[in-house]
Design an enzyme around this catalytic site. Sequence first.
Site, PDB file in Angstrom:
ATOM      1  N   GLU A 274       0.854  -1.189   0.000  1.00 33.96           N
ATOM      2  CA  GLU A 274       0.000   0.000   0.000  1.00 33.96           C
ATOM      3  C   GLU A 274       0.890   1.240   0.000  1.00 33.96           C
ATOM      4  O   GLU A 274       1.681   1.457   0.930  1.00 33.96           O
ATOM      5  CB  GLU A 274      -0.906   0.001   1.232  1.00 33.96           C
ATOM      6  CG  GLU A 274      -2.008   1.021   1.192  1.00 33.96           C
ATOM      7  CD  GLU A 274      -3.107   0.696   0.189  1.00 33.96           C
ATOM      8  OE1 GLU A 274      -3.914   1.592  -0.124  1.00 33.96           O
ATOM      9  OE2 GLU A 274      -3.165  -0.457  -0.300  1.00 33.96           O
ATOM     10  N   GLU A 305      -0.640   9.589  -5.677  1.00 38.06           N
ATOM     11  CA  GLU A 305       0.475   8.657  -5.692  1.00 38.06           C
ATOM     12  C   GLU A 305       0.744   8.113  -7.093  1.00 38.06           C
ATOM     13  O   GLU A 305       1.892   7.922  -7.485  1.00 38.06           O
ATOM     14  CB  GLU A 305       0.186   7.522  -4.715  1.00 38.06           C
ATOM     15  CG  GLU A 305       0.104   8.003  -3.276  1.00 38.06           C
ATOM     16  CD  GLU A 305      -0.982   7.362  -2.443  1.00 38.06           C
ATOM     17  OE1 GLU A 305      -1.338   7.942  -1.394  1.00 38.06           O
ATOM     18  OE2 GLU A 305      -1.488   6.288  -2.835  1.00 38.06           O
ATOM     19  N   ASP A 458      -7.074   2.472   3.109  1.00 37.02           N
ATOM     20  CA  ASP A 458      -6.767   1.158   3.662  1.00 37.02           C
ATOM     21  C   ASP A 458      -7.998   0.255   3.636  1.00 37.02           C
ATOM     22  O   ASP A 458      -7.912  -0.933   3.330  1.00 37.02           O
ATOM     23  CB  ASP A 458      -6.256   1.295   5.095  1.00 37.02           C
ATOM     24  CG  ASP A 458      -4.959   2.079   5.178  1.00 37.02           C
ATOM     25  OD1 ASP A 458      -4.229   2.090   4.167  1.00 37.02           O
ATOM     26  OD2 ASP A 458      -4.692   2.676   6.226  1.00 37.02           O
TER      27      ASP A 458
END
Length: 474
Positions: A274, A305, A458
């Site tokens: 992750e 990201e 998450d």
Amino acid sequence: MALWRGSAYAGFLALAVGCLFLLEPQLPSSALRSLWNSLQLGPAPPGSGSPEGRLAAAWDALIVRPARRWRRVAVGVNACVDVVLSGVKLLQALGLNPGNGEDHSILHSRNDLKEAFIHFMGKGAAAERFFSDEDTFHDIAQTASAFPGAQVLLCGPVGPKLHELLDDNVFVPPESLQEVDEFHLILEYQAGEEWGQLKAPHANRFIFSHDLSNGAMNMLEVFVSSLEKFQPDLVVLSGLHMMEGQSKELQRKRLLEVVTSISDIPVGIPVHLELASMTNRELMSSIVHQQVFPAVTSLGLNEQELLFLSQSASGPHSSLSSWNGVPDVGIVSDILFWILKEHGKSESRASDLTRIHFHTLVYHILATVDGHWANQLAAVAAGARVAGTQACATETIDTSRVSLRAPHEFLTSHSGAGSRIILNPDKPVVEWHREGVAFHFTPVLVCKDPIRTVGLGDAISAEGLFYSEVHSHY
């Protein structure tokens, strides 16, 4: 997230360092709409005829359990105690006034914190930064911890407070225990929230910390050495972004040790990495090129990201400085395709990478190399569904509290032979293929007034992994 609901769910959201979870699958809560229809009790609940209601009903029909499920999941190596509170109220409590925003790769002062928070709040974008001054950080953390309404969230180096918060079902290797906790401050803001001339377009959060233990990934070797005894079906890693607070020399040294440790994970166990917010292009490029990507099986990341990764590693659309509103589906698809074709598993490349779960506010895409994963239609739908339930803090989708904001029409690529897709809420998962890579796209039902912003990425990745089935040749 069905598999990790209850105590294990909180642990997975935290991606706790060195914590090894013995997971007991539970059946997910039945959707009211499905129950109502099956009992034929008359008209469906209000909202079921709306695009949001139709999409939620379609998800419920599509989301099915995989034939083979994970029994044990090992999660590491980034643990801390999160203090969650209003960003604007904390900055006001610190005596700071609104002004101009500016991004800072590392925060050195209260003013740097203010400018970086304003910069990202203005974009409605998530970000995370290292605060270099330990004394100033602890002064701010003390103010935050005592602030009315502040919440402490388990999110390892496991200190006494974090160990107290852990459920008994979460096993912590004794070597992971340390005398002090690492605190991260989570500054939240709501959509439309104003501070001076600033107005947030979306609800989100800004994270900062002075976290040296996680930054050095001190518990990685302890974590990996525990796997032989624990015998997990899946390993979930995070925390590489925390290395940005270290010197370049330590970053290079530790990254090589990370690769060695990942290679020590027993053959046949899939590894999910992750990613999180980063500013150091050299570090990100090293993560991509120095065998980290080939050593893992699956990636989870968001739009910030993804674009930063492409910019750092000279990927497609890397000249794009930032997203202009909703990330273009075709551009996202091109970058995902490039990652898997350049760094993923193939006959000519020694790589394990075969899966990427991309998530942004209004849609998700799962990209997989053909022949390695099953049930990805259900997985991407489940990941999108949990984004709405987590943000609204509801057990099931409440159609009165969410809205469909995904693009009504989009191209699947801008650099290849892309096709034009028109979104249909009754068939919310769209699939297309490109040179051995399968793409599964679905919208997100965005919470109008979110209760939670932290931990959503998450939860999304965890839910997607729970519904995913990896083929046994791993």
